[in-house]
Design an enzyme around this catalytic site. Structure first.
Site, PDB file in Angstrom:
ATOM      1  CD  GLU A   1     106.080 160.109  34.444  1.00  0.00           C
ATOM      2  OE1 GLU A   1     105.361 159.651  34.865  1.00  0.00           O
ATOM      3  OE2 GLU A   1     106.865 159.580  33.928  1.00  0.00           O
TER       4      GLU A   1
ATOM      5  CB  SER B   1     107.692 158.353  37.927  1.00  0.00           C
ATOM      6  OG  SER B   1     107.089 156.957  38.274  1.00  0.00           O
TER       7      SER B   1
ATOM      8  NE  ARG C   1     103.735 157.845  32.041  1.00  0.00           N
ATOM      9  CZ  ARG C   1     103.326 156.603  31.758  1.00  0.00           C
ATOM     10  NH1 ARG C   1     102.315 156.713  30.773  1.00  0.00           N
ATOM     11  NH2 ARG C   1     103.374 155.595  32.433  1.00  0.00           N
TER      12      ARG C   1
END
Length: 317
Positions: free
Chosen positions: A304, A229, A180
């Protein structure tokens, strides 16, 4: 306007270079986001093409903040709005072309459409993109991944434009992709990428994509006002292998609610706008979840979801 009323001052839009695309002052951003919350952009810019974007960035005053967004599926716009210029890529930036066993996709191309194009051409390896509700630009910026694969597995090269309007090209190594994470400076706006596929059976690829869609629908609140998410999974060595959702569940946060915002009962790494949430409700709920997880597990969850703009009030968990 009466004689007693002050004349309005100059607007930021008056300081910006001329473009072939569209500049809109005080543009509402909330309706563009999946959460359906948030304030306005001082100016929203939709460039006509890469040349238009490069020219704008080269001529934009250095003191004007510039923020780029995609389809805002993993984005929280704060209630006070976003200062400066918000850039949204569409039109030619959403185009997808096939060159042999590779796809050339604009940064504004939907991940799902890229996966669908690959399936139509009999190219395997991109199926996971059908489960990521964003754009290729966002996939590059966060090395988006799902179902055992990530963007780093398929990107060959990427192109972007920096704050000075310079065209840049990156190979896979130059993107410095991690979990990520992308190591390219934040001021670079991705404009497109070349993605590698492998020849495969069209029917088998379609079956795999159908399975991904079913898995999403079974496990995630896909029809809710959500942002995907919320927190990245922590380092498994620190968490004992526990995923973010497991830590959130263990902290007793499933179904937790602040104002019009709620932790999803279906998948507790998703935050929901129940209909009347503000961005402050959602961010405050997220911070409360982080506080409880830290208290119960010693793990500090990392957002995130990307949060941008000015809070209308102080966020406290």
């Amino acid at each position: 306007m009466t004689a007693a009323e002050p004349l309005p001052g100059p607007h930021l839009i008056d300081r910006l270079p001329r473009v072939r695309g569209r500049l809109t002052a005080d543009a509402p951003l909330g309706p563009m986001t999946w959460f359906r919350v948030g304030g306005t952009a001082d100016v929203l810019f939709r460039p006509a093409d890469a040349d238009d974007l490069a020219g704008f960035l080269a001529g934009c005053p250095a003191d004007v903040p510039v923020t780029v967004i995609g389809v805002a599926s993993n984005l929280l716009v704060r209630d006070g709005g976003v200062p400066g210029v918000v850039i949204r890529l569409g039109g030619p930036f959403a185009e997808i072309a096939v060159e042999g066993d590779r796809l050339v996709a604009g940064a504004g191309a939907l991940d799902y459409n890229v996966a669908l194009t690959a399936q139509h051409e009999g190219l395997a390896g991109l199926e996971f993109l059908s489960g990521i509700p964003g754009t290729i630009g966002g996939a590059l910026r966060m090395n988006a991944g799902a179902y055992g694969r990530e963007t780093a597995d398929l990107v060959v090269t990427a192109e972007g434009i920096d704050r000075a309007g310079r065209r840049l090209r990156f190979d896979r190594a130059g993107l410095h992709l991690g979990y990520r994470h992308c190591g390219v400076p934040e001021d670079v706006i991705f404009t497109g990428a070349v993605l590698q596929g492998t020849p495969g059976d069209k029917a088998a690829i379609a079956t795999a994509m159908d399975a991904i869609q079913k898995a999403r629908a079974d496990s995630q609140p896909v029809r809710a006002r959500t942002g995907g998410s919320t927190f990245a999974n922590p380092d498994p060595e620190l968490s004992g292998g526990a995923k973010a959702w497991q830590l959130i569940d263990r902290a007793g946060c499933r179904g937790l609610q602040i104002g019009g915002a709620q932790v999803s009962e279906k998948h507790c790494n998703f935050l929901l706008n129940l209909g009347d949430a503000t961005a402050a409700d959602l961010e405050g709920l997220g911070e409360e979840v982080r506080r409880r997880v830290l208290e119960t597990s010693g793990i500090e969850l990392r957002w995130e979801i990307r949060r941008i703009g000015r809070p209308a009030r102080e966020i406290t968990p």
